[in-house]
Design a protein around this motif. Structure first.
Motif, short mmCIF file in Angstrom:
data_model
loop_
_atom_site.label_atom_id
_atom_site.label_comp_id
_atom_site.label_asym_id
_atom_site.label_seq_id
_atom_site.Cartn_x
_atom_site.Cartn_y
_atom_site.Cartn_z
N GLY A 129 0.82 -1.21 0.00
CA GLY A 129 0.00 0.00 0.00
C GLY A 129 0.86 1.26 0.00
N GLU A 130 0.25 2.35 0.43
CA GLU A 130 0.94 3.64 0.39
C GLU A 130 1.71 3.91 1.69
OE1 GLU A 130 -1.13 7.21 -1.31
OE2 GLU A 130 -0.90 7.95 0.72
N ALA A 131 0.96 4.19 2.75
CA ALA A 131 1.57 4.54 4.04
C ALA A 131 0.53 4.31 5.12
CB ALA A 131 1.99 6.01 4.03
N PRO A 132 0.97 4.13 6.37
CA PRO A 132 -0.01 3.88 7.44
C PRO A 132 -0.94 5.06 7.64
CG PRO A 132 2.25 3.50 8.18
CD PRO A 132 2.35 4.14 6.85
N GLY A 133 -2.17 4.75 8.07
CA GLY A 133 -3.11 5.78 8.50
C GLY A 133 -3.11 5.84 10.03
N GLU A 136 -3.32 2.35 11.83
CA GLU A 136 -2.08 1.60 11.61
C GLU A 136 -0.95 2.18 12.47
OE1 GLU A 136 -4.04 2.79 9.15
OE2 GLU A 136 -4.84 0.90 8.39
N PRO A 142 0.07 -2.84 9.37
CA PRO A 142 -0.49 -2.26 8.14
C PRO A 142 -1.95 -2.67 7.92
CG PRO A 142 0.91 -4.12 7.60
CD PRO A 142 1.00 -3.94 9.10
N PHE A 143 -2.70 -1.78 7.30
CA PHE A 143 -4.07 -2.05 6.85
C PHE A 143 -4.97 -2.68 7.93
CE2 PHE A 143 -2.08 -1.49 2.68
CZ PHE A 143 -3.05 -0.74 2.03
N HIS A 250 -6.95 1.46 -4.60
CA HIS A 250 -6.79 1.53 -3.15
C HIS A 250 -8.19 1.49 -2.53
CE1 HIS A 250 -5.67 2.84 0.82
NE2 HIS A 250 -4.40 2.71 0.49
#
Ligand code: URA
Length: 281
Positions: A129-133, A136, A142-143, A250
């Protein structure tokens, strides 16, 4: 407890500790008048006050600006530091430690956790993916937030029902503040880590979740709409090995654009077929 025969004894005792005996006098004291007339007033006029710290006398001609530390400010130096750390990591655990020791990406300063990767690295499927939110970042995995849950549901529809069936990570291991997109400098600084991560997992199939991972690792400016539904290969810059890749929307984008769900479903079916042919043989 100490007791005194008379007031005089009490004053003597207090004096022995350095306590001013004036408050114990027989007549009331006008403290304001006393302060005005006192030679020992605390009021010091700014003009006559001696500075507490003597100013440093530096002749103008010898002044030198503070030297910057290249690894903190120079994107190329950050990239090279990350590359060197990644190259010395022979295992996933050592790569995790290498990333945790890296201070060349400013996102680390605002993140609560380094989000490395999760799942089974031996199943042949790696998702990026892109980056943690926010979720996360808090959990260090992750995710695991809303888009992660949507992704897990979608994967379970094609028989990939748990993290034991795949390995998942992000292009960037630290959460960008406010979930903004990572900048090109931040992506560049972390690139050697994700490249080494792929090398160590050595998957048969790579699924890029969203445009950031796809563009970064496929070295293209094309977006997901152009890249999805195509036979694509990721070429490792470390081993030159080619890995079959596919680009998926995404889940955060799908939450905003439900009309793309049909395309997403078709891409999942392609992933299922690939899994069958590439990992079961
Ligand atoms: N979005 C991502 O790209 N990665 C996560 O880990 C969570 C949300």
């Amino acid at each position: 407890m100490t007791s005194f025969k008379n007031q005089k004894a009490a004053k003597e005792w207090l004096k022995s500790f350095g306590v001013d005996d004036t408050p114990l006098g027989d007549a009331p004291t006008n403290w304001l008048e006393l302060a005005k007339n006192s030679k020992h007033t605390n009021q010091v006029s700014p003009a006559t006050a001696a500075p507490l710290v003597k100013p440093l006398q530096v002749p103008v001609s010898s002044y030198q600006p503070i030297k910057t530390i290249p690894s903190l400010l120079n994107p190329k130096a950050q990239y090279l530091t990350a590359k060197s750390l990644a190259s010395e990591a022979p295992t996933l655990e050592s790569l995790k430690s290498a990333i945790e020791s890296f201070n060349g990406c400013s996102l680390k300063k605002t993140a609560s956790n380094t989000v490395f990767g999760e799942g089974n690295p031996n199943k042949g499927l790696m998702l990026i993916g892109e980056a943690p939110g926010a979720d996360e970042d808090l959990q260090g995995k992750p995710f695991v937030g809303m888009s992660g849950q949507l992704l897990s549901k979608a994967l379970s529809c094609i028989g990939i029902s748990s993290r034991e069936d795949y390995y998942i990570t992000n292009t960037i291991p630290w959460r960008p503040p406010g979930n903004r997109q990572p900048s090109s400098t931040e992506i560049e600084a972390c690139l050697p880590f994700i490249e080494k991560h792929i090398e160590l997992v050595n998957p048969k199939i790579l699924a890029f979740i969203g445009g950031t991972s796809a563009k970064t690792l496929l070295k293209t400016n094309q977006g997901v709409n152009k890249l999805r539904n195509r036979e694509i290969y990721y070429e490792s810059p470390l081993s030159r090995k080619k890995i079959r890749a596919l680009v998926l929307y995404h889940p955060a984008y799908l939450l905003r654009s439900p009309s793309k769900k049909e395309n997403f479903w078709n891409d999942l079916l392609t992933l299922k077929k690939l899994l069958y042919t590439l990992t079961l043989n």
